[in-house]
Design an enzyme around this catalytic site. Structure first.
Site, PDB file in Angstrom:
ATOM      1  N   ASP A 280       0.831  -1.204   0.000  1.00  0.00           N
ATOM      2  CA  ASP A 280       0.000   0.000   0.000  1.00  0.00           C
ATOM      3  C   ASP A 280       0.875   1.266   0.000  1.00  0.00           C
ATOM      4  O   ASP A 280       1.851   1.345   0.741  1.00  0.00           O
ATOM      5  CB  ASP A 280      -0.877  -0.027   1.264  1.00  0.00           C
ATOM      6  CG  ASP A 280      -1.939   1.049   1.268  1.00  0.00           C
ATOM      7  OD1 ASP A 280      -2.804   1.028   0.385  1.00  0.00           O
ATOM      8  OD2 ASP A 280      -1.904   1.918   2.169  1.00  0.00           O
TER       9      ASP A 280
ATOM     10  N   GLU B  84       1.802  -0.645  -5.058  1.00  0.00           N
ATOM     11  CA  GLU B  84       0.778   0.354  -5.354  1.00  0.00           C
ATOM     12  C   GLU B  84       1.492   1.701  -5.295  1.00  0.00           C
ATOM     13  O   GLU B  84       1.715   2.252  -4.224  1.00  0.00           O
ATOM     14  CB  GLU B  84      -0.357   0.324  -4.322  1.00  0.00           C
ATOM     15  CG  GLU B  84      -1.513   1.212  -4.754  1.00  0.00           C
ATOM     16  CD  GLU B  84      -2.057   2.156  -3.694  1.00  0.00           C
ATOM     17  OE1 GLU B  84      -3.115   2.748  -3.930  1.00  0.00           O
ATOM     18  OE2 GLU B  84      -1.426   2.338  -2.635  1.00  0.00           O
TER      19      GLU B  84
END
Ligand code: NOJ
Length: 539
Positions: free
Chosen positions: A209, A266
Site C-alpha cells: 500500500d 501500489e
C-alpha cells in the site's frame, strides 16, 4: 533445461475486498470464512491468484487500511486462524494468495502510537512516527503546509493530559492513520518481521500500500499545491529515492523463501519512475495505473500499452493490467460517462453513466486487457459486469474522504458495495441474514452470480472463456505485435496465435468470412461495431 517462469509474471489475480465479498457470520460485513466459502467459485472462474485487501485488526477508520495489529485478523473478518485456513484452502485449489501490507501508516490505535502518545517528545516511542514541533511563537502552526489525501490538513496537534497543546503528527491520510518514520531502524525491522510472519504462514506475496509514500523529503519542505487523491502526484511527500533501499531489503527477505514469493507496488508515480520499483532486486510487479486511468481512446490505449511494455521490458519485469479496484469508479460506470478518464466515485448529483454503453465498453476493454501479455488484475464483481452504486444516498457513506473533503468528494463507497450472489435472496445472498453494510442498487439483482454462471451469454461466461483461452494459449507469457491497417479508433494486435481487435470508436469492421472467432463482445455476426472487441484464432 527450460525454466518455468515465475507464476506472477503471467498470473490473473482476483482482488477480494473482504468486507464486501461474502458474509457468513450474518452481520452484513463480509468475512474470511465467506471468502473460503467461495474459493471454488474463483477456481471455476479461472483466476490464478487472489489478493485480499486488509483484514487485520483495525478500528476501520479507512476500511482496514488503518491497521492496529498486523498479525491478527479483525473480529469483523473472523479469527486469526481463518487467515491461515484461507491460505491452505486456496493452495488446495491451486490458487496463490497475496495479502495487503500497509507500511506507510498504522492506525492511531496501534500499540506503538498509543505508546508514542504516552511518551515525551524526543522519546524512542515518538521516533517511530513523524512527530514535529509546530511553527509560530507557541508552536500553534503546523510544521508545514501539507494536506491529507482525503482532504484537510495532514497534521494534527496533540493535547497533553492537562490540556496544554503539544507536538504535531503527520498523517498523509486520515487523522487516525499516523505516518510511520521510515528513517527508524525499529520500524524497518518490525516490517521485515511482519513479512516473515505471513511468509512463514505460506502467503505467496504482498501488495504494498502507498509504496511511493514511505520516505519523505529531508526537512519536510512546503508544497505548492494540495495533495491530490491517488494521482501521479509529485512533491516531497512522494516517490523519494530512499524508498528503494527498503524494497531491496524486502526483496532479500522474500528471496529466503521457496516458491517465488512476490511484491506488488501500489505506487501512483509518473510512468517514467514506475520501473524503478520493479528493478530485478526490488519488487516484482507494479500496478499499471496509466492503463486503469486511460480514457476510451484508441490512440491513448496504444500509447499506454506500448510505453508500459517498453518500460517494464527494460527492467525485466512483467507488465500488469488493471481496469478497476476498490479506490476507483468501476470501469463499467467510468466508461459509460462522457468523461471516460479516472474518477474516485460519483454521487447522485453527478452526471450518471449510460449503463448499457458502459457495459459494452467495459467488456470490450476487459477482452482487450486479457489478450495482453503479462499479469492482469480483476476486481471482485467485474466478472458480473457490476456498475458502481452511483446514486448511493449520502447517509450511508463511510469513506473518510466524504467528511474530510467537506462533502466535496463522495468517496469510494460506490465501488465497495456487497456482491450479489443470489437474485431472489434477501441482500442478494451476500449474507445469510440479508444484511449488507451498504445498500445494493436495484440493478445488481439481474447481475447476481446465480443468474450468470450457467448462462453462456453472460459477462461471467465471457470472463470464464477469456481466462480459459488466455491460459490455454499462454497469452500471459506471449508478446505483442501491433497490427496496422484498421484505421483510427481501433486497437489491433497479435499475441501468439490470437489476434485481438478492439474497435474503440472506429467505423464498423467486417470480419473476413473465414475468420475464426474465438471470443467476442456483442453479437457474433461477422461485424465489429465500435465499443466491441473480438479475438480471432490466427489461421
Ligand atoms: C491505498 C488504498 O488502496 C486505499 O484504499 C487507502 O485508503 C490508502 N492507500 C491509504 O492506505
Amino acid at each position: 533445461m527450460t525454466q518455468t517462469p515465475e507464476w506472477w509474471r503471467t498470473a490473473v489475480i482476483y482482488q477480494i475486498y473482504p468486507r464486501s465479498f461474502r458474509d457468513l457470520s450474518g452481520d452484513g460485513y463480509g468475512d474470511l470464512p465467506g471468502v473460503i466459502d467461495r474459493l471454488d467459485y474463483l477456481r471455476d472462474l479461472g483466476v490464478d491468484a487472489v489478493w485480499l485487501s486488509p483484514f487485520y485488526r483495525s478500528p476501520m477508520a479507512d476500511a482496514g487500511y488503518d491497521v492496529a495489529d498486523y498479525r491478527a485478523v479483525d473480529p469483523m473478518f473472523g479469527e486469526t486462524a481463518d487467515a491461515h485456513r484461507l491460505i491452505e484452502e486456496a493452495h488446495a485449489r491451486g490458487l496463490k494468495v497475496i495479502f495487503d501490507l500497509v507500511p506507510n501508516h498504522t492506525s492511531d490505535e496501534h500499540a506503538w502510537f498509543q505508546a508514542a502518545l504516552a511518551a515525551k517528545p524526543g522519546s524512542p516511542e515518538r521516533d517511530r512516527y513523524m512527530f514535529r514541533d509546530g511553527k509560530g511563537a507557541d508552536g500553534e502552526l503546523p510544521p508545514n503546509n501539507w494536506t491529507s489525501v482525503f482532504g484537510g490538513p495532514a497534521w494534527t496537534r496533540l493535547t497533553g493530559a492537562d490540556g496544554t497543546p503539544e507536538q504535531w503528527y503527520l498523517h498523509l491520510f486520515d487523522v487516525k492513520q499516523p505516518d510511520l518514520n521510515w528513517d527508524s531502524p525499529v520500524v524497518r525491522s518490525e516490517f521485515e518481521d511482519i513479512l516473515r510472519h505471513w511468509l512463514d504462514a505460506g502467503v505467496d506475496g504482498f501488495r504494498i500500500d502507498v509504496a511511493h509514500g514511505l520516505v519523505k523529503a529531508e526537512g519536510l519542505p512546503d508544497v505548492d499545491h494540495d495533495t491530490l487523491m491517488l494521482s501521479s502526484d509529485s512533491g516531497p511527500q512522494w516517490d523519494q529515492d530512499g524508498v528503494h533501499e527498503i524494497y531491496r531489503s524486502w526483496h532479500r527477505v522474500l528471496a529466503d523463501y521457496d516458491g517465488d514469493r512476490a511484491l506488488v507496488a501500489e505506487a501512483w508515480v509518473h510512468s517514467d519512475r514506475l520501473p524503478l520499483y520493479v528493478r530485478r532486486d526490488e519488487m516484482h510487479q507494479a500496478f499499471n495505473f496509466d492503463f486503469l486511468t486511460c480514457p476510451w481512446d484508441a490512440d491513448a490505449y496504444r500509447d499506454v500499452i506500448t510505453s508500459s511494455l517498453e518500460a517494464n521490458d527494460a527492467v525485466g519485469a512483467p507488465t500488469t493490467w488493471v481496469l478497476s479496484n476498490h479506490d476507483v469508479l468501476r470501469h463499467r460506470s467510468r466508461l459509460g460517462r462522457e468523461d471516460t478518464g479516472n474518477r474516485f466515485g460519483i454521487g447522485p448529483d453527478d452526471e450518471q453513466p449510460d449503463h448499457e454503453l458502459g457495459l459494452a465498453r467495459a467488456t470490450a476493454a476487459t477482452l482487450m486487457m486479457l489478450a495482453l501479455p503479462g499479469s492482469a488484475y480483476v476486481y471482485q464483481g467485474e466478472e458480473l459486469g457490476l456498475p458502481d452504486h452511483t446514486t448511493l444516498p449520502h447517509e450511508y457513506r463511510q469513506d473518510p474522504t466524504w467528511e474530510r473533503s467537506d462533502h466535496e468528494q463522495v468517496g469510494r463507497d460506490g465501488c465497495r458495495v456487497p456482491l450479489p450472489w443470489t437474485a431472489d435472496a434477501p441482500g442478494l445472498g451476500f449474507s445469510p441474514t440479508g444484511e449488507t453494510w451498504l445498500p445494493q442498487p436495484e440493478s445488481y439483482r439481474d447481475l447476481a452470480a446465480d443468474q450468470q454462471v450457467d448462462d453462456p451469454d453472460s459477462v461471467w461466461s465471457l470472463y470464464h472463456a477469456a481466462l480459459a483461452e488466455r491460459r490455454a494459449r499462454g497469452l500471459g507469457a506471449g508478446s505483442l505485435e501491433w497490427i496496422e491497417g484498421y484505421g483510427d479508433g481501433v486497437v489491433a494486435f497479435r499475441n501468439g496465435d490470437v489476434v485481438c481487435i478492439a474497435n474503440i470508436s472506429g467505423p464498423e469492421i467486417h470480419l473476413p468470412d473465414d475468420a475464426s472467432v474465438l471470443l467476442c463482445t456483442g453479437p457474433r455476426d461477422g461485424v465489429l461495431t465500435a465499443n466491441r472487441t473480438v479475438w480471432l484464432a490466427q489461421q
